[in-house]
Scaffold this active site. Sequence first.
Site, mmCIF file in Angstrom:
data_model
loop_
_atom_site.group_PDB
_atom_site.id
_atom_site.type_symbol
_atom_site.label_atom_id
_atom_site.label_comp_id
_atom_site.label_asym_id
_atom_site.label_seq_id
_atom_site.Cartn_x
_atom_site.Cartn_y
_atom_site.Cartn_z
ATOM 1 N N SER A 65 27.163 40.523 53.746
ATOM 2 C CA SER A 65 28.592 40.478 53.382
ATOM 3 C C SER A 65 28.897 40.854 51.934
ATOM 4 C CB SER A 65 29.153 39.092 53.679
ATOM 5 O OG SER A 65 29.288 38.928 55.061
ATOM 6 N N LYS A 68 30.823 43.913 51.553
ATOM 7 C CA LYS A 68 32.271 43.945 51.815
ATOM 8 C C LYS A 68 33.068 44.250 50.546
ATOM 9 C CE LYS A 68 31.938 40.913 55.809
ATOM 10 N NZ LYS A 68 31.769 39.565 56.292
ATOM 11 N N TYR A 193 29.291 49.899 59.916
ATOM 12 C CA TYR A 193 29.333 48.534 59.372
ATOM 13 C C TYR A 193 27.934 47.908 59.320
ATOM 14 C CZ TYR A 193 30.345 43.503 59.119
ATOM 15 O OH TYR A 193 30.365 42.170 58.753
ATOM 16 N N TYR A 245 33.814 32.456 51.555
ATOM 17 C CA TYR A 245 34.430 32.053 52.838
ATOM 18 C C TYR A 245 35.146 30.720 52.719
ATOM 19 C CZ TYR A 245 31.390 35.761 54.041
ATOM 20 O OH TYR A 245 30.775 36.954 54.050
ATOM 21 N N VAL A 263 24.739 36.703 54.332
ATOM 22 C CA VAL A 263 23.848 35.841 55.135
ATOM 23 C C VAL A 263 22.358 36.113 54.941
ATOM 24 C CG1 VAL A 263 25.332 35.076 57.030
ATOM 25 C CG2 VAL A 263 24.196 37.299 57.170
HETATM 26 O O1 DON Z 1 28.782 40.797 60.258
HETATM 27 C C1 DON Z 1 27.883 39.981 60.064
HETATM 28 O O2 DON Z 1 27.823 38.957 60.723
HETATM 29 C C2 DON Z 1 26.870 40.218 58.960
HETATM 30 N N1 DON Z 1 26.456 41.576 58.912
HETATM 31 C C3 DON Z 1 27.400 39.845 57.633
HETATM 32 C C4 DON Z 1 27.880 38.419 57.581
HETATM 33 C C5 DON Z 1 27.652 37.760 56.278
HETATM 34 O O3 DON Z 1 26.857 38.151 55.463
HETATM 35 C C6 DON Z 1 28.396 36.509 56.086
HETATM 36 N N2 DON Z 1 28.021 35.899 54.823
HETATM 37 N N3 DON Z 1 27.691 34.902 54.424
#
Ligand code: DON
Length: 309
Positions: A65, A68, A193, A245, A263
């Site tokens: 994330s 992003k 993505y 978040y 993550v």
């Molecule tokens: O879309 C997803 O679920 C992951 N590629 C990224 C989510 C993420 O990193 C949330 N962060 N803490």
Amino acid sequence: MNCRHNDELEHFVTEAKKVTVKGKVASYIPALAEQSGDDLSVAVYYTDGTCLSAGDVKEVFTLQSISKVLALALVLMEHGPEKVFHFVGKEPTGDPFNSIIKLETVNPGKPLNPMINAGALVVTSMMKGSTSSERIGRLLEFVRALANNRSISVCKKVAESEFQTSMVNRAMCYYMKEHGIFQAEVEDVMDLYTKQCAIEMNSLDLAKIGCVFALNGKHPETGEQLIPKDIARICKTFMVTCGMYNASGEFAIKIGIPAKSGVSGGIMGLVPYSFGIGIFGPALDEKGNSIAGIRLLELLSENYSLSIF
Ligand code: DON
């Protein structure tokens, strides 16, 4: 890059590592489950080009994330804020990063902000380029310029692993497509993505990118204005309001700096006009943020009075 090991920083890393036992490595993307839960490294990159580190800062991890913020900066540069914010909002949600619920209950189809998965998928759908490979190529070029590192690339294994599994992200894409939020093919958006999330670097690279934001878009080494000041400001504001978040409020009170987590266990942070921070600690708390990374930032913020508030 020359980054000096620092004993004081190592002391805080040792202290923060104690909480890794309470965290868990992300397993919903199968390739991430292979990361080692007790790792923790940090790099601090100052605006004058000096750098301090602790832990194994050469270890690479995927942005997840954190990407992003970088995708948002690029898409804002490509289309301008007015167009981008027609399709994605500016408000925090208070929900987990992959929640689908507000897509239906608030402004149907329009995600509340670009830091949650739904909003990031919209941003990614807007990326310019006539083919998928041209689009990921443009994003990679941008990220390489931000880190001033030509060797940054996509980890194919992690991208593939997420592409095969992210059904909720697909569901959100179809829901938004139904509401006219984007026209692109869902599988193309998912391809881009998942590659964007799988861009791989180490905490030194991440700290340097944080430093570009600390300098309002100007690169500390090259002096190049890579992101217009206004767009860097928008990105930093989202990092404060939505970067962690549904833990963003508590993070702002306890630590008080713009930051973005992923993550894989990465956190990119910055103190305006002073330095960028890159952290890698794969054990996560229940909200999907690096548990030891947050503890480390807490210790650093308390000891060096880092809060911008
Ligand atoms: O879309 C997803 O679920 C992951 N590629 C990224 C989510 C993420 O990193 C949330 N962060 N803490």
